[in-house]
Design a protein around this motif. Structure first.
Motif, PDB file in Angstrom:
ATOM      1  N   LEU A 195       6.148  -0.760 -16.564  1.00 23.72           N
ATOM      2  CA  LEU A 195       5.369  -1.520 -15.598  1.00 23.72           C
ATOM      3  C   LEU A 195       4.541  -0.600 -14.724  1.00 23.72           C
ATOM      4  N   THR A 196       3.544  -1.174 -14.052  1.00 22.43           N
ATOM      5  CA  THR A 196       2.782  -0.418 -13.061  1.00 22.43           C
ATOM      6  C   THR A 196       3.582  -0.336 -11.764  1.00 22.43           C
ATOM      7  N   VAL A 197       3.172   0.552 -10.874  1.00 21.60           N
ATOM      8  CA  VAL A 197       3.857   0.687  -9.587  1.00 21.60           C
ATOM      9  C   VAL A 197       3.828  -0.621  -8.795  1.00 21.60           C
ATOM     10  N   PRO A 198       2.668  -1.306  -8.673  1.00 20.60           N
ATOM     11  CA  PRO A 198       2.675  -2.578  -7.932  1.00 20.60           C
ATOM     12  C   PRO A 198       3.620  -3.611  -8.533  1.00 20.60           C
ATOM     13  N   GLU A 199       3.726  -3.666  -9.855  1.00 14.56           N
ATOM     14  CA  GLU A 199       4.628  -4.626 -10.491  1.00 14.56           C
ATOM     15  C   GLU A 199       6.082  -4.301 -10.172  1.00 14.56           C
ATOM     16  N   VAL A 200       6.444  -3.020 -10.230  1.00 14.06           N
ATOM     17  CA  VAL A 200       7.811  -2.634  -9.877  1.00 14.06           C
ATOM     18  C   VAL A 200       8.108  -3.039  -8.438  1.00 14.06           C
ATOM     19  N   LEU A 201       7.154  -2.785  -7.547  1.00 10.66           N
ATOM     20  CA  LEU A 201       7.340  -3.141  -6.143  1.00 10.66           C
ATOM     21  C   LEU A 201       7.518  -4.645  -5.959  1.00 10.66           C
ATOM     22  N   ILE A 202       6.624  -5.422  -6.587  1.00  9.41           N
ATOM     23  CA  ILE A 202       6.690  -6.868  -6.420  1.00  9.41           C
ATOM     24  C   ILE A 202       8.021  -7.416  -6.918  1.00  9.41           C
ATOM     25  N   PHE A 203       8.505  -6.902  -8.048  1.00  9.90           N
ATOM     26  CA  PHE A 203       9.723  -7.455  -8.629  1.00  9.90           C
ATOM     27  C   PHE A 203      10.980  -7.067  -7.855  1.00  9.90           C
ATOM     28  N   THR A 204      10.871  -6.122  -6.922  1.00 11.57           N
ATOM     29  CA  THR A 204      12.032  -5.822  -6.086  1.00 11.57           C
ATOM     30  C   THR A 204      12.261  -6.901  -5.042  1.00 11.57           C
ATOM     31  N   ILE A 205      11.372  -7.874  -4.954  1.00 12.39           N
ATOM     32  CA  ILE A 205      11.509  -8.941  -3.965  1.00 12.39           C
ATOM     33  C   ILE A 205      12.741  -9.809  -4.231  1.00 12.39           C
ATOM     34  N   PHE A 206      13.314  -9.724  -5.423  1.00 14.39           N
ATOM     35  CA  PHE A 206      14.510 -10.505  -5.733  1.00 14.39           C
ATOM     36  C   PHE A 206      15.765  -9.955  -5.048  1.00 14.39           C
ATOM     37  N   VAL A 243       0.685   2.129   0.288  1.00 10.81           N
ATOM     38  CA  VAL A 243       0.603   3.526  -0.144  1.00 10.81           C
ATOM     39  C   VAL A 243      -0.047   3.632  -1.517  1.00 10.81           C
ATOM     40  N   ASN A 244       0.381   2.777  -2.449  1.00 10.53           N
ATOM     41  CA  ASN A 244      -0.124   2.863  -3.815  1.00 10.53           C
ATOM     42  C   ASN A 244      -1.590   2.465  -3.929  1.00 10.53           C
ATOM     43  N   LEU A 245      -1.984   1.417  -3.218  1.00 10.76           N
ATOM     44  CA  LEU A 245      -3.342   0.905  -3.353  1.00 10.76           C
ATOM     45  C   LEU A 245      -4.351   1.685  -2.522  1.00 10.76           C
ATOM     46  N   LEU A 246      -3.948   2.181  -1.371  1.00 11.37           N
ATOM     47  CA  LEU A 246      -4.885   2.865  -0.486  1.00 11.37           C
ATOM     48  C   LEU A 246      -4.896   4.376  -0.684  1.00 11.37           C
ATOM     49  N   LEU A 247      -3.746   5.001  -0.617  1.00 11.70           N
ATOM     50  CA  LEU A 247      -3.710   6.467  -0.709  1.00 11.70           C
ATOM     51  C   LEU A 247      -3.994   6.963  -2.120  1.00 11.70           C
ATOM     52  N   TRP A 248      -3.502   6.228  -3.126  1.00 14.70           N
ATOM     53  CA  TRP A 248      -3.723   6.658  -4.503  1.00 14.70           C
ATOM     54  C   TRP A 248      -4.881   5.926  -5.180  1.00 14.70           C
TER      55      TRP A 248
END
Length: 291
Positions: free
Chosen positions: A82-93, A248-253
């Motif tokens: 997965l991409t970093v944003p997808e990993v982040l989003i799926f931690t919402i569980f 961090v992922n969307l702005l800094l990288w």
């Protein structure tokens, strides 16, 4: 709350550091082993056996094996799928799992929590509704394995420390937590590890940061913070990492993402958690002693 807040800021960078610089370049089993070994070295000198019983040491090691050892194995493999944003989003569980496991230990159950979990699954599907590949679905399940391990570890640590006959100086026993994780990471690397070792100073620098700070201090701060707040606050703080990590992922990288779809999926998941909290609050009012 200060411990959880500081750790959130530290961990916000970990997702991108792993996804951008380590995933696909450094063997995940070696990365996991290195992080846990460095974290163990941070707390080993602080270990004070006089504050331990064999039972407490074994329980702390078991929690570390699950929350850190097994969780890291799932977590690092997720970045290969997965991409970093997808990993982040799926931690919402994770907050839903925290609530369910806490209720399991407390001997009560509310089926309404399952409704919120299903709504969160719908939000996850919307994020990639036009690309539900086998790799994506497997990645989703891998992240859930990591989420479940992390949730179980937090709640178990909180319950364990709260039920000690006298206060335990947590820094003097926390090495047992990392030793338990090491018992998982070492054989996993030995049997399953590959040959992609760190090849640049940047790789080693990131592993040092992740091991000494993000894992070593981070897990101590996080678990100590978990013992100082109620389960609802702990669940909420688990989700504070998501927007921080995405920023961090969307702005800094500068990583590209379908922001509208990402936000829609995240909104549905947030609605799921809001409903989860409403049911939890209602139960506190109707069930005496409900935490």
């Amino acid at each position: 709350m200060i411990y959880l807040t500081i750790t959130t800021l530290v961990w916000a960078f970990s997702f991108s550091l792993i996804g951008v610089y380590l995933s696909g370049q450094v063997d995940p089993y070696f990365a996991v082993l290195t992080r846990i070994l460095l974290a163990t070295l941070v707390f080993a000198p602080l270990l004070r056996p006089r504050h331990l019983t064999l039972r407490l040491a074994g329980q702390l090691m078991a929690i570390g094996a699950i929350q850190l050892g097994v969780m890291y194995v799932f977590y690092y493999h997720a970045f290969l799928l997965l991409t970093v944003p997808e990993v982040l989003i799926f931690t919402i569980f994770t907050p839903v799992y925290i609530t369910l496991f806490h209720d399991l230990l407390a001997g009560r159950f509310n089926p309404g929590y399952l409704v919120s979990a299903l709504l969160a699954v719908l939000g996850a599907a919307i994020i990639r509704y036009d690309g539900l590949s086998e790799q994506y679905l497997v990645g989703f399940l891998v992240v859930q394995g990591a989420n479940l391990c992390f949730a179980v570890g937090q709640v178990a640590y909180k319950w364990l420390l709260a039920r000690q006959p006298r206060p335990v100086p947590q820094h003097s026993v926390f090495a047992c937590f990392f030793l338990g994780a090491l018992l998982v990471a070492l054989p996993a690397w030995w049997w399953l590890g590959g040959s992609r070792y760190p090849s640049t100073p940047l790789h080693w620098g990131i592993l040092l940061w992740l091991g000494l700070v993000a894992s070593g201090l981070g897990y101590y701060w996080w678990n100590k913070g978990a013992t100082l707040v109620n389960p609802g606050a702990l669940a909420v703080m688990n989700n504070a990492l998501i927007p921080a990590g995405l920023v961090v992922n969307l702005l800094l990288w500068g990583k590209a993402a379908d922001v509208p779809r990402l936000l829609l999926g995240a909104l549905l998941m947030s609605l799921a958690l809001w409903l989860n909290e409403r049911w939890h609050a209602r139960r506190r009012q109707t069930v005496p002693g409900c935490a």
